[in-house]
Design a protein around this motif. Structure first.
Motif, PDB file in Angstrom:
ATOM      1  N   PRO A 195      43.921 -22.426 -19.599  1.00  0.00           N
ATOM      2  CA  PRO A 195      44.693 -22.573 -20.826  1.00  0.00           C
ATOM      3  C   PRO A 195      43.790 -22.419 -22.040  1.00  0.00           C
ATOM      4  CG  PRO A 195      44.342 -24.699 -19.788  1.00  0.00           C
ATOM      5  CD  PRO A 195      43.867 -23.671 -18.810  1.00  0.00           C
ATOM      6  N   VAL A 196      44.360 -21.950 -23.153  1.00  0.00           N
ATOM      7  CA  VAL A 196      43.585 -21.650 -24.346  1.00  0.00           C
ATOM      8  C   VAL A 196      43.967 -22.614 -25.465  1.00  0.00           C
ATOM      9  CG1 VAL A 196      43.062 -19.910 -26.081  1.00  0.00           C
ATOM     10  CG2 VAL A 196      43.448 -19.224 -23.699  1.00  0.00           C
ATOM     11  N   VAL A 197      42.957 -23.195 -26.117  1.00  0.00           N
ATOM     12  CA  VAL A 197      43.172 -24.020 -27.299  1.00  0.00           C
ATOM     13  C   VAL A 197      43.277 -23.096 -28.511  1.00  0.00           C
ATOM     14  CG1 VAL A 197      42.195 -25.818 -28.768  1.00  0.00           C
ATOM     15  CG2 VAL A 197      41.904 -25.929 -26.271  1.00  0.00           C
ATOM     16  N   ARG A 198      44.314 -23.264 -29.298  1.00  0.00           N
ATOM     17  CA  ARG A 198      44.523 -22.373 -30.435  1.00  0.00           C
ATOM     18  C   ARG A 198      43.562 -22.681 -31.573  1.00  0.00           C
ATOM     19  NH1 ARG A 198      49.257 -19.532 -31.144  1.00  0.00           N
ATOM     20  NH2 ARG A 198      48.163 -18.775 -32.987  1.00  0.00           N
ATOM     21  N   HIS A 199      42.984 -21.604 -32.138  1.00  0.00           N
ATOM     22  CA  HIS A 199      42.100 -21.728 -33.284  1.00  0.00           C
ATOM     23  C   HIS A 199      42.654 -20.996 -34.505  1.00  0.00           C
ATOM     24  CE1 HIS A 199      38.875 -23.322 -30.704  1.00  0.00           C
ATOM     25  NE2 HIS A 199      39.205 -22.375 -29.843  1.00  0.00           N
ATOM     26  N   ASP A 200      43.702 -20.194 -34.324  1.00  0.00           N
ATOM     27  CA  ASP A 200      44.239 -19.350 -35.400  1.00  0.00           C
ATOM     28  C   ASP A 200      43.171 -18.406 -35.942  1.00  0.00           C
ATOM     29  OD1 ASP A 200      46.818 -20.408 -35.216  1.00  0.00           O
ATOM     30  OD2 ASP A 200      46.318 -22.068 -36.557  1.00  0.00           O
ATOM     31  N   VAL A 201      42.375 -17.871 -35.021  1.00  0.00           N
ATOM     32  CA  VAL A 201      41.307 -16.931 -35.360  1.00  0.00           C
ATOM     33  C   VAL A 201      41.449 -15.700 -34.471  1.00  0.00           C
ATOM     34  CG1 VAL A 201      38.815 -16.505 -35.354  1.00  0.00           C
ATOM     35  CG2 VAL A 201      39.711 -18.727 -36.082  1.00  0.00           C
ATOM     36  N   ILE A 202      41.396 -14.510 -35.089  1.00  0.00           N
ATOM     37  CA  ILE A 202      41.398 -13.237 -34.367  1.00  0.00           C
ATOM     38  C   ILE A 202      40.014 -12.613 -34.516  1.00  0.00           C
ATOM     39  CG2 ILE A 202      42.314 -10.885 -34.310  1.00  0.00           C
ATOM     40  CD1 ILE A 202      44.946 -11.990 -35.385  1.00  0.00           C
ATOM     41  N   ALA A 203      39.394 -12.248 -33.415  1.00  0.00           N
ATOM     42  CA  ALA A 203      38.090 -11.589 -33.445  1.00  0.00           C
ATOM     43  C   ALA A 203      38.296 -10.075 -33.426  1.00  0.00           C
ATOM     44  CB  ALA A 203      37.248 -12.018 -32.256  1.00  0.00           C
ATOM     45  N   VAL A 204      37.740  -9.405 -34.427  1.00  0.00           N
ATOM     46  CA  VAL A 204      37.823  -7.948 -34.529  1.00  0.00           C
ATOM     47  C   VAL A 204      36.431  -7.387 -34.273  1.00  0.00           C
ATOM     48  CG1 VAL A 204      38.476  -5.987 -35.961  1.00  0.00           C
ATOM     49  CG2 VAL A 204      39.650  -8.181 -36.254  1.00  0.00           C
ATOM     50  N   VAL A 205      36.295  -6.602 -33.214  1.00  0.00           N
ATOM     51  CA  VAL A 205      35.003  -6.034 -32.834  1.00  0.00           C
ATOM     52  C   VAL A 205      35.014  -4.550 -33.188  1.00  0.00           C
ATOM     53  CG1 VAL A 205      33.361  -5.667 -30.963  1.00  0.00           C
ATOM     54  CG2 VAL A 205      34.827  -7.699 -30.956  1.00  0.00           C
ATOM     55  N   VAL A 206      34.081  -4.133 -34.053  1.00  0.00           N
ATOM     56  CA  VAL A 206      33.998  -2.741 -34.485  1.00  0.00           C
ATOM     57  C   VAL A 206      32.645  -2.175 -34.103  1.00  0.00           C
ATOM     58  CG1 VAL A 206      35.587  -3.177 -36.403  1.00  0.00           C
ATOM     59  CG2 VAL A 206      33.109  -3.273 -36.799  1.00  0.00           C
ATOM     60  N   ALA A 207      32.583  -0.853 -34.008  1.00  0.00           N
ATOM     61  CA  ALA A 207      31.350  -0.203 -33.567  1.00  0.00           C
ATOM     62  C   ALA A 207      30.369   0.042 -34.703  1.00  0.00           C
ATOM     63  CB  ALA A 207      31.679   1.123 -32.873  1.00  0.00           C
ATOM     64  N   ASP A 208      30.863   0.192 -35.942  1.00  0.00           N
ATOM     65  CA  ASP A 208      29.969   0.506 -37.061  1.00  0.00           C
ATOM     66  C   ASP A 208      30.683   0.172 -38.362  1.00  0.00           C
ATOM     67  OD1 ASP A 208      28.198   1.488 -38.909  1.00  0.00           O
ATOM     68  OD2 ASP A 208      28.429   3.589 -38.366  1.00  0.00           O
ATOM     69  N   ILE A 209      30.387  -0.967 -38.941  1.00  0.00           N
ATOM     70  CA  ILE A 209      31.102  -1.415 -40.124  1.00  0.00           C
ATOM     71  C   ILE A 209      30.842  -0.516 -41.328  1.00  0.00           C
ATOM     72  CG2 ILE A 209      29.301  -2.961 -40.991  1.00  0.00           C
ATOM     73  CD1 ILE A 209      33.137  -3.533 -40.951  1.00  0.00           C
ATOM     74  N   SER A 210      29.761   0.277 -41.306  1.00  0.00           N
ATOM     75  CA  SER A 210      29.487   1.184 -42.418  1.00  0.00           C
ATOM     76  C   SER A 210      30.409   2.395 -42.421  1.00  0.00           C
ATOM     77  CB  SER A 210      28.024   1.646 -42.379  1.00  0.00           C
ATOM     78  OG  SER A 210      27.789   2.495 -41.259  1.00  0.00           O
ATOM     79  N   ASN A 211      31.119   2.629 -41.319  1.00  0.00           N
ATOM     80  CA  ASN A 211      32.058   3.751 -41.235  1.00  0.00           C
ATOM     81  C   ASN A 211      33.391   3.324 -41.849  1.00  0.00           C
ATOM     82  OD1 ASN A 211      33.898   5.749 -40.481  1.00  0.00           O
ATOM     83  ND2 ASN A 211      33.019   6.007 -38.436  1.00  0.00           N
ATOM     84  N   PRO A 212      33.856   4.000 -42.900  1.00  0.00           N
ATOM     85  CA  PRO A 212      35.116   3.611 -43.549  1.00  0.00           C
ATOM     86  C   PRO A 212      36.314   3.610 -42.606  1.00  0.00           C
ATOM     87  CG  PRO A 212      33.898   5.134 -44.941  1.00  0.00           C
ATOM     88  CD  PRO A 212      33.193   5.113 -43.616  1.00  0.00           C
ATOM     89  N   TYR A 213      36.243   4.338 -41.508  1.00  0.00           N
ATOM     90  CA  TYR A 213      37.319   4.312 -40.513  1.00  0.00           C
ATOM     91  C   TYR A 213      37.615   2.874 -40.091  1.00  0.00           C
ATOM     92  CZ  TYR A 213      39.181   4.493 -35.726  1.00  0.00           C
ATOM     93  OH  TYR A 213      39.919   4.269 -34.583  1.00  0.00           O
ATOM     94  N   TYR A 214      36.561   2.120 -39.786  1.00  0.00           N
ATOM     95  CA  TYR A 214      36.748   0.749 -39.324  1.00  0.00           C
ATOM     96  C   TYR A 214      37.231  -0.153 -40.458  1.00  0.00           C
ATOM     97  CZ  TYR A 214      34.390   2.407 -35.170  1.00  0.00           C
ATOM     98  OH  TYR A 214      34.077   3.112 -34.046  1.00  0.00           O
ATOM     99  N   GLY A 215      36.833   0.159 -41.684  1.00  0.00           N
ATOM    100  CA  GLY A 215      37.323  -0.605 -42.814  1.00  0.00           C
ATOM    101  C   GLY A 215      38.823  -0.483 -42.977  1.00  0.00           C
ATOM    102  N   MET A 216      39.356   0.739 -42.812  1.00  0.00           N
ATOM    103  CA  MET A 216      40.793   0.939 -42.943  1.00  0.00           C
ATOM    104  C   MET A 216      41.558   0.278 -41.803  1.00  0.00           C
ATOM    105  SD  MET A 216      41.523   2.314 -45.746  1.00  0.00           S
ATOM    106  CE  MET A 216      43.260   2.599 -45.369  1.00  0.00           C
TER     107      MET A 216
END
Length: 332
Positions: free
Chosen positions: A62-83
């Motif tokens: 069972p999972v305890v709720r934290h109201d947090v979503i983890a977003v994993v991106v490959a390269d934050i400097s790429n505007p693709y991931y920003g959008m």
């Protein structure tokens, strides 16, 4: 009475209906660059029709709720991931969720460590993940996972029409007079890169021309710059790059070598990021609704967290070709 299996469909059911071997089905989802685009599309259609899910995910605790979503991106400097992340944020704000953003720097090892060490998140959005199917499915056994720009049977995903977009790029270059298509490849483990390369190769063959691949290079401006010498060895080719960042770097590399785009060669990118319209010359690119991708994936993840979905939906968003000045007609 249809021929659909009554029990949970297996890889062998998909292989039988699609008329291929089980190994080909496995490669379609794990290493799509090894399967032709036409065959891969047929297998995915059959898998969807049969409801095939590889390694169905059963969460172990069972999972305890934290109201947090983890977003994993490959390269934050790429505007693709920003959008994409902006689309996730649109949904998160309305749902009173907090985002936890992790940048893996295009490293499968960093990605694996991030997934192993993140505790206070209710679920993961993995954007263009480089990890193996097995590693990602293992993560999904403990917390909900939604994929962006990647397909693994049994997990929900949001992708663009990579096949259709790649075909548009190839058709555009051939219609401009090119008789050779060159694909500049990004990271070797990129699932989407494999799909695009196989489609470029298949479509070029269908149109009676040749296609070659150079690389692999990092999916960055520096990666595109580093690809320039190999690309210039094909002076009559029309070029399709893994993404816009590489295309921007490639255009600079061609200019530094004394050439000019599109006079020396035409270049088409992927993603239609804003920077592509600002370079000289402005970049022709396969466009995708990036913000919508992020928002759609976030809604899928929240449905999983709340128990409103079974975790197998695949959403394919349309792609279009935005023609700018980096492509022009070439005569033999």
């Amino acid at each position: 009475m249809s021929g659909r299996p009554q029990s949970r469909p297996t890889i062998y059911d998909v292989a039988r209906v699609a008329g291929v071997s089980p190994a080909t089905v496995s490669r379609t989802f794990a290493r799509p660059r090894m399967v032709s685009a036409e065959t891969a599309e047929r297998i995915r259609d059959v898998a969807l029709e049969l409801g095939y899910r590889a390694n169905p995910v059963r969460r172990t605790a069972p999972v305890v709720r934290h109201d947090v979503i983890a977003v994993v991106v490959a390269d934050i400097s790429n505007p693709y991931y920003g959008m994409v992340t902006r689309g996730v944020q649109d949904v998160a704000v309305r749902s009173d969720q907090t985002l936890q953003l992790m940048d893996t720097l295009e490293s499968g090892q960093r990605e694996r460590r991030a997934l192993e060490r993140t505790r206070a998140a209710d679920g993961f959005l993995l954007t263009s993940p480089l990890g193996s199917d097995e590693a990602i499915l293992m993560t999904a056994k403990s917390r909900p996972v939604v994929l962006i720009n990647r397909v693994i049977p049994g997990l929900p995903s949001v992708i663009i029409d990579n096949v259709g977009g790649s075909r548009l790029a190839v058709d555009h270059l051939i219609d401009l007079g090119h008789r050779e298509i060159l694909y500049v490849a990004g990271p070797e483990d990129s699932w989407v890169g494999g799909v695009r390369w196989r489609t470029v190769l298949d479509r070029a063959t269908e149109r009676g021309t040749t296609a070659h691949r150079v690389g692999h290079f990092r999916a960055t401006i520096d990666g595109g710059l580093g690809a320039a010498p190999a690309v210039l060895d094909h002076p009559h080719a029309g070029v399709v790059t893994h993404n816009d960042m590489m295309a921007i770097g490639l255009i600079r590399g061609i200019r530094l070598a004394g050439g000019r785009v599109p006079d020396t060669m035409c270049v088409v990118g992927f993603d239609n990021i804003a920077a592509g319209a600002a370079v000289a010359p402005p970049l022709t690119s396969v466009a995708a609704p990036l913000r919508e991708m992020g928002a759609t994936a976030a809604r899928l993840l929240l449905d999983l967290i709340e128990g409103r979905a079974d975790g197998s939906e695949q959403v394919v968003l349309p792609s279009t070709l935005v023609v700018r000045e980096s492509t022009m007609r070439h005569e033999d």
